[in-house]
Design a protein around this motif. Sequence first.
Motif, PDB file in Angstrom:
ATOM      1  N   THR A   1     -10.178   0.121   2.361  1.00 27.45           N
ATOM      2  CA  THR A   1      -9.302  -0.143   1.216  1.00 27.45           C
ATOM      3  C   THR A   1      -9.877   0.451  -0.058  1.00 27.45           C
ATOM      4  OG1 THR A   1      -8.488  -2.168   2.264  1.00 27.45           O
ATOM      5  CG2 THR A   1      -8.196  -1.980  -0.134  1.00 27.45           C
ATOM      6  N   MET A   2     -11.180   0.257  -0.275  1.00 24.89           N
ATOM      7  CA  MET A   2     -11.827   0.785  -1.480  1.00 24.89           C
ATOM      8  C   MET A   2     -11.741   2.301  -1.523  1.00 24.89           C
ATOM      9  SD  MET A   2     -15.775   0.538  -2.704  1.00 24.89           S
ATOM     10  CE  MET A   2     -16.245   1.866  -1.616  1.00 24.89           C
ATOM     11  N   TYR A   3     -12.070   2.951  -0.416  1.00 18.93           N
ATOM     12  CA  TYR A   3     -12.014   4.417  -0.390  1.00 18.93           C
ATOM     13  C   TYR A   3     -10.583   4.923  -0.553  1.00 18.93           C
ATOM     14  CZ  TYR A   3     -16.917   4.511   1.071  1.00 18.93           C
ATOM     15  OH  TYR A   3     -18.275   4.367   1.131  1.00 18.93           O
ATOM     16  N   ASN A   4      -9.620   4.277   0.081  1.00 20.35           N
ATOM     17  CA  ASN A   4      -8.218   4.660  -0.028  1.00 20.35           C
ATOM     18  C   ASN A   4      -7.708   4.530  -1.466  1.00 20.35           C
ATOM     19  OD1 ASN A   4      -5.492   5.220   1.224  1.00 20.35           O
ATOM     20  ND2 ASN A   4      -5.102   3.210   0.340  1.00 20.35           N
ATOM     21  N   SER A   5      -8.312   3.625  -2.229  1.00 22.19           N
ATOM     22  CA  SER A   5      -7.881   3.358  -3.606  1.00 22.19           C
ATOM     23  C   SER A   5      -8.713   4.112  -4.632  1.00 22.19           C
ATOM     24  CB  SER A   5      -7.973   1.858  -3.885  1.00 22.19           C
ATOM     25  OG  SER A   5      -7.300   1.122  -2.897  1.00 22.19           O
ATOM     26  N   ASP A   6      -9.664   4.929  -4.173  1.00 16.42           N
ATOM     27  CA  ASP A   6     -10.562   5.697  -5.043  1.00 16.42           C
ATOM     28  C   ASP A   6     -11.420   4.808  -5.934  1.00 16.42           C
ATOM     29  OD1 ASP A   6      -9.831   8.209  -4.057  1.00 16.42           O
ATOM     30  OD2 ASP A   6      -8.096   8.296  -5.389  1.00 16.42           O
ATOM     31  N   GLY A   7     -11.887   3.690  -5.383  1.00 12.79           N
ATOM     32  CA  GLY A   7     -12.774   2.804  -6.128  1.00 12.79           C
ATOM     33  C   GLY A   7     -14.223   3.053  -5.767  1.00 12.79           C
ATOM     34  N   VAL A   8     -15.122   2.479  -6.563  1.00 12.95           N
ATOM     35  CA  VAL A   8     -16.552   2.497  -6.240  1.00 12.95           C
ATOM     36  C   VAL A   8     -17.037   1.102  -5.870  1.00 12.95           C
ATOM     37  CG1 VAL A   8     -17.086   4.556  -7.602  1.00 12.95           C
ATOM     38  CG2 VAL A   8     -17.288   2.292  -8.656  1.00 12.95           C
ATOM     39  N   GLY A   9     -16.165   0.119  -6.010  1.00 12.27           N
ATOM     40  CA  GLY A   9     -16.500  -1.250  -5.640  1.00 12.27           C
ATOM     41  C   GLY A   9     -15.237  -2.038  -5.386  1.00 12.27           C
ATOM     42  N   LEU A  10     -15.392  -3.080  -4.567  1.00 19.79           N
ATOM     43  CA  LEU A  10     -14.257  -3.945  -4.255  1.00 19.79           C
ATOM     44  C   LEU A  10     -14.811  -5.309  -3.877  1.00 19.79           C
ATOM     45  CD1 LEU A  10     -11.086  -3.844  -3.798  1.00 19.79           C
ATOM     46  CD2 LEU A  10     -11.642  -3.575  -1.371  1.00 19.79           C
ATOM     47  N   ALA A  11     -14.217  -6.343  -4.449  1.00 22.42           N
ATOM     48  CA  ALA A  11     -14.612  -7.720  -4.144  1.00 22.42           C
ATOM     49  C   ALA A  11     -13.504  -8.378  -3.325  1.00 22.42           C
ATOM     50  CB  ALA A  11     -14.852  -8.502  -5.435  1.00 22.42           C
ATOM     51  N   ALA A  12     -13.888  -9.306  -2.460  1.00 17.15           N
ATOM     52  CA  ALA A  12     -12.921  -9.955  -1.566  1.00 17.15           C
ATOM     53  C   ALA A  12     -11.714 -10.551  -2.293  1.00 17.15           C
ATOM     54  CB  ALA A  12     -13.627 -11.008  -0.707  1.00 17.15           C
ATOM     55  N   PRO A  13     -11.867 -11.161  -3.483  1.00 18.19           N
ATOM     56  CA  PRO A  13     -10.664 -11.672  -4.154  1.00 18.19           C
ATOM     57  C   PRO A  13      -9.624 -10.584  -4.440  1.00 18.19           C
ATOM     58  CG  PRO A  13     -12.609 -12.643  -5.125  1.00 18.19           C
ATOM     59  CD  PRO A  13     -13.083 -11.566  -4.184  1.00 18.19           C
ATOM     60  N   GLN A  14     -10.073  -9.352  -4.585  1.00 14.30           N
ATOM     61  CA  GLN A  14      -9.146  -8.263  -4.862  1.00 14.30           C
ATOM     62  C   GLN A  14      -8.274  -7.915  -3.660  1.00 14.30           C
ATOM     63  OE1 GLN A  14     -12.410  -5.715  -6.690  1.00 14.30           O
ATOM     64  NE2 GLN A  14     -10.580  -5.079  -7.817  1.00 14.30           N
ATOM     65  N   VAL A  15      -8.635  -8.432  -2.489  1.00 14.19           N
ATOM     66  CA  VAL A  15      -7.794  -8.247  -1.308  1.00 14.19           C
ATOM     67  C   VAL A  15      -7.324  -9.608  -0.788  1.00 14.19           C
ATOM     68  CG1 VAL A  15      -8.652  -5.970  -0.671  1.00 14.19           C
ATOM     69  CG2 VAL A  15      -9.829  -8.000   0.202  1.00 14.19           C
ATOM     70  N   GLY A  16      -7.315 -10.591  -1.677  1.00 15.77           N
ATOM     71  CA  GLY A  16      -6.674 -11.863  -1.385  1.00 15.77           C
ATOM     72  C   GLY A  16      -7.530 -12.944  -0.764  1.00 15.77           C
TER      73      GLY A  16
END
Length: 189
Positions: A37-52
Amino acid sequence: MKLPVYLYGHPVLRAISTDVTPEYPELKKFVADMWETMYNSDGVGLAAPQVGRNDRIVVIDADPVADAFPECKGRKFTLINPEIEILDGPVETRNEGCLSLPDLSESVPRVEHIRLKWVDDDFQPHEEEISGFLARIVQHECDHLEGKLYIDHISAIRRQLLRAKLSAIITGRKRVDYPVRYAPQKGRK
């Protein structure tokens, strides 16, 4: 599997996350989904709340910004139950963006030196002092676990100036190139 990114205004982004135990169901699959999900969204970080999910899980790959910030070269983490200790040092104000606040960025003051403790997805413990922009990325993602967003660190006047853009995100008028979940609205599922 690509997961939808929850956008500003969704209540999951304001809840405090709970610790993860070794019994967490399908942890490795969920972490793999977070990476995708992070790579698909072009992010450098992702936290679990951001995916619900309000679980204390963060993924970070800071390598894409290593040209500008050498301390980020090759830095890739899965953080489970991270804890940050603020260390003495300067506060630096730099621009931050967030997948949950698409197409926005603001100058945010943050400390430049932290101590990070976490376990990886095999529940092996780690501890490291981190500085510079990498410390900013870690703090930004760990803020999500506390129900905080980077706009909470800016002035009330700046937030007021962003009001129309924030409203567009909340009401679903903001479109992005990755799967998202908007805040619940009456009449919208």
